[in-house]
Design an enzyme around this catalytic site. Sequence first.
Site, PDB file in Angstrom:
ATOM      1  N   SER A   1      -7.269  18.681  -8.750  1.00 13.11           N
ATOM      2  CA  SER A   1      -5.936  18.850  -9.287  1.00 13.11           C
ATOM      3  C   SER A   1      -6.029  18.636 -10.953  1.00 13.11           C
ATOM      4  CB  SER A   1      -4.946  17.467  -8.995  1.00 13.11           C
ATOM      5  OG  SER A   1      -5.354  16.438  -9.500  1.00 13.11           O
TER       6      SER A   1
ATOM      7  N   LEU B   1      -7.306  -3.665  -5.101  1.00 18.15           N
ATOM      8  CA  LEU B   1      -7.939  -2.996  -6.334  1.00 18.15           C
ATOM      9  C   LEU B   1      -9.028  -2.105  -5.237  1.00 18.15           C
ATOM     10  CD1 LEU B   1      -8.705  -5.486  -8.936  1.00 18.15           C
ATOM     11  CD2 LEU B   1      -6.736  -4.167  -8.852  1.00 18.15           C
TER      12      LEU B   1
ATOM     13  N   CYS C   1      -0.683   3.290 -10.576  1.00 22.37           N
ATOM     14  CA  CYS C   1      -1.640   2.240  -9.864  1.00 22.37           C
ATOM     15  C   CYS C   1      -2.995   2.643 -10.112  1.00 22.37           C
ATOM     16  CB  CYS C   1      -1.444   2.124  -8.347  1.00 22.37           C
ATOM     17  SG  CYS C   1       0.063   1.260  -8.003  1.00 22.37           S
TER      18      CYS C   1
ATOM     19  N   PHE D   1       0.744  -1.333  -0.033  1.00 24.18           N
ATOM     20  CA  PHE D   1       0.142   0.108   0.137  1.00 24.18           C
ATOM     21  C   PHE D   1       0.794   1.213  -0.143  1.00 24.18           C
ATOM     22  CE2 PHE D   1      -2.963  -3.228   1.704  1.00 24.18           C
ATOM     23  CZ  PHE D   1      -4.017  -2.957   0.971  1.00 24.18           C
TER      24      PHE D   1
HETATM   25  C1  UDX Z   1      -1.253   5.063  -4.827  1.00 17.59           C
HETATM   26  C2  UDX Z   1      -2.034   4.693  -3.460  1.00 17.59           C
HETATM   27  O1  UDX Z   1      -1.820   6.133  -2.732  1.00 17.59           O
HETATM   28  C3  UDX Z   1      -1.109   3.808  -2.747  1.00 17.59           C
HETATM   29  O2  UDX Z   1      -1.537   3.470  -1.463  1.00 17.59           O
HETATM   30  C4  UDX Z   1      -0.984   2.483  -3.502  1.00 17.59           C
HETATM   31  O3  UDX Z   1      -0.251   1.596  -3.118  1.00 17.59           O
HETATM   32  C5  UDX Z   1      -0.480   2.831  -5.071  1.00 17.59           C
HETATM   33  O4  UDX Z   1      -1.258   3.823  -5.557  1.00 17.59           O
HETATM   34  P1  UDX Z   1       0.686   6.674  -5.503  1.00 17.59           P
HETATM   35  O5  UDX Z   1       0.111   6.300  -6.939  1.00 17.59           O
HETATM   36  O6  UDX Z   1       2.216   6.337  -5.520  1.00 17.59           O
HETATM   37  O7  UDX Z   1       0.130   5.648  -4.569  1.00 17.59           O
HETATM   38  O8  UDX Z   1       0.595   8.205  -5.204  1.00 17.59           O
HETATM   39  P2  UDX Z   1      -0.817   8.899  -4.555  1.00 17.59           P
HETATM   40  O9  UDX Z   1      -0.447   9.708  -3.504  1.00 17.59           O
HETATM   41  O10 UDX Z   1      -1.999   7.989  -4.170  1.00 17.59           O
HETATM   42  O11 UDX Z   1      -1.079   9.691  -5.837  1.00 17.59           O
HETATM   43  C6  UDX Z   1      -1.632   9.254  -6.873  1.00 17.59           C
HETATM   44  C7  UDX Z   1      -2.212  10.410  -7.874  1.00 17.59           C
HETATM   45  O12 UDX Z   1      -3.352  11.193  -7.550  1.00 17.59           O
HETATM   46  C8  UDX Z   1      -0.870  11.646  -7.955  1.00 17.59           C
HETATM   47  O13 UDX Z   1      -0.921  12.037  -9.419  1.00 17.59           O
HETATM   48  C9  UDX Z   1      -1.504  12.530  -7.181  1.00 17.59           C
HETATM   49  O14 UDX Z   1      -0.978  13.983  -7.563  1.00 17.59           O
HETATM   50  C10 UDX Z   1      -3.082  12.598  -7.449  1.00 17.59           C
HETATM   51  N1  UDX Z   1      -3.867  13.085  -6.209  1.00 17.59           N
HETATM   52  C11 UDX Z   1      -3.597  12.451  -4.781  1.00 17.59           C
HETATM   53  C12 UDX Z   1      -4.855  14.053  -6.376  1.00 17.59           C
HETATM   54  O15 UDX Z   1      -4.760  14.765  -7.361  1.00 17.59           O
HETATM   55  N2  UDX Z   1      -5.563  14.576  -5.325  1.00 17.59           N
HETATM   56  C13 UDX Z   1      -5.231  14.295  -4.156  1.00 17.59           C
HETATM   57  O16 UDX Z   1      -6.071  14.734  -3.235  1.00 17.59           O
HETATM   58  C14 UDX Z   1      -4.595  13.033  -3.955  1.00 17.59           C
END
Ligand code: UDX
Length: 479
Positions: free
Chosen positions: A268, A220, A275, A161
Amino acid sequence: MVIEKICCLGAGYVGGPTCSVIALKCPNIKVTVCDKSLERINQWNSDKLPIYEPGLDEVVKQCRGRNLFFSTDIEASILEADLIFISVNTPTKTIGNGKGRAADLKYIEGAARMIADIATSNKIVVEKSTVPVKAAEIIMKILRANTKPGVEYQILSNPEFLAEGTAIVDLVEAERVLIGGEDTPEGQKAVQELCWVYEHWIPAKNILTTNTWSSELSKLAANAFLAQRISSINSLSAVCEATGADVSEVARAVGRDSRIGPKFLEASIGFGGSCFQKDILNLIYLSECLNLPEVAAYWQQVVSLNDYQKTRFTRKVIESLFNTVADKKIAILGFSFKKNTGDTRESPAIYVCKTLLDEGAKLHIYDPKVEHEQIFYELSHPLVTNEPENVRKNIQIHETAYSAVAGAHALVLCTEWDEFKTLDYKKIYEVMMKPAYVFDGRKILDHEALLNMGFHVQTIGKRLSRTSSIRAQGSQTMP
Ligand code: UDX
Ligand code: UDX
Ligand code: ADP
């Protein structure tokens, strides 16, 4: 069996950090991370690790050569291991049945076949990559159909995670570890053995055990829920822009309800990363295969809304620049999919850049951590362009934000790197073409201050105008 030796197949974003932390917290276990790519392994054994992740360098330095090893000798490592993590890549299929949605399990299958070929003693095989529900079954079928006499396998699902950019903290202070296994005495014994590894540093109450399928589906589902929150707030950002509401205020008010919570409500330019999209597409494909079209349609909307958000933002850039960006210099600040990582997989910046390039813009790109070649790689990919040679001509990559913005008509902020908040925007205004435009795709800049300097500013989920800036004049200054 007490686990003394662990082998991990796949030295990527998941395998590398996870096994480094296991080695850190379990000095009594020898951990060997293997990859078939010699280049990757050489990087893991060098001073410049193949991935940028805050805190990772220190962990690797402390453990490498002690009980943490990076190796291409997959055979030796499998032979000696009691437990094998499979953390190979699971890209979305690009051809054949399920193209564009189903996970390509060829690397998982390859890893399982490799274990079956090599192993001469009992192994616990742990599926660590994110893969669709029932992937453990595939591993199980391959291993059990190729078992040598006297060798027994237990297959567990132990999804990861961690989020990139915070991987080390996420691993060290994991809110939960999830372990799924078969409902047999041997399966449950294997689950307990893996629990023992994590109990070196994770409180037992945070280790959840389930059956294999629940464990796989939970991973998932967790990613789908997180992505759904982002698409939900992004959908409202469009409503905010049309009405005069401010999406940050809405998110704050909504998130105060403890049933909803404040996290992951940051509107955003759209979510990226390896993922979210991949996992939702898997969930959609799974639902279709299970003849559940309503469920598939529900989750499809999360992905469609994300595409809409990227398109909406890019369209805003082009329309503001008098509907033509041909031959205009545009500065792109940030190319990774989020801050504190050099990873560009599914980064929304790729879509923004592609569209601007298709419209004839000249892009000047700066990102603090993404390798220059990686930017060229993403933007000359066949899914992005059929004229890769033009891409090199039309993009220039910079070492600083200041050199990227010089002479630019517009500054387009795609990633929320902290350093972008404290740039000297007065200096930037001076060197840009006029009228000078800022498009803040992450809502991190001080918009009132920018308006007061003379910039035209647009962001997500909030209408900005010079009149509101005059009202606010004097009340805010740039950092
Ligand atoms: C994600 C899950 O958070 C993690 O638990 C899993 O194991 C893998 O997938 P990750 O993809 O590394 O992790 O980053 P995350 O912080 O979740 O951000 C994903 C995307 O969402 C980024 O592009 C981020 O900028 C965007 N995001 C995140 C937003 O646009 N708004 C938010 O409030 C949070
Ligand atoms: C809701 C909001 O909770 C409340 O904040 C708002 O002011 C009015 O609308 P209410 O409709 O009274 O309140 O009840 P709520 O507890 O939210 O339940 C609504 C429905 O959702 C019920 O039918 C409930 O059974 C169902 N529900 C709720 C579920 O099916 N699953 C859940 O996990 C929670
Ligand atoms: P993730 O983000 O899931 O960790 P990455 O692409 O970063 O994915 O890493 C996966 C790694 O797995 C790659 O470095 C790839 O070379 C490696 N790999 C794929 N198949 C095998 C295999 N059979 N044995 C060892 N390594 C493998």
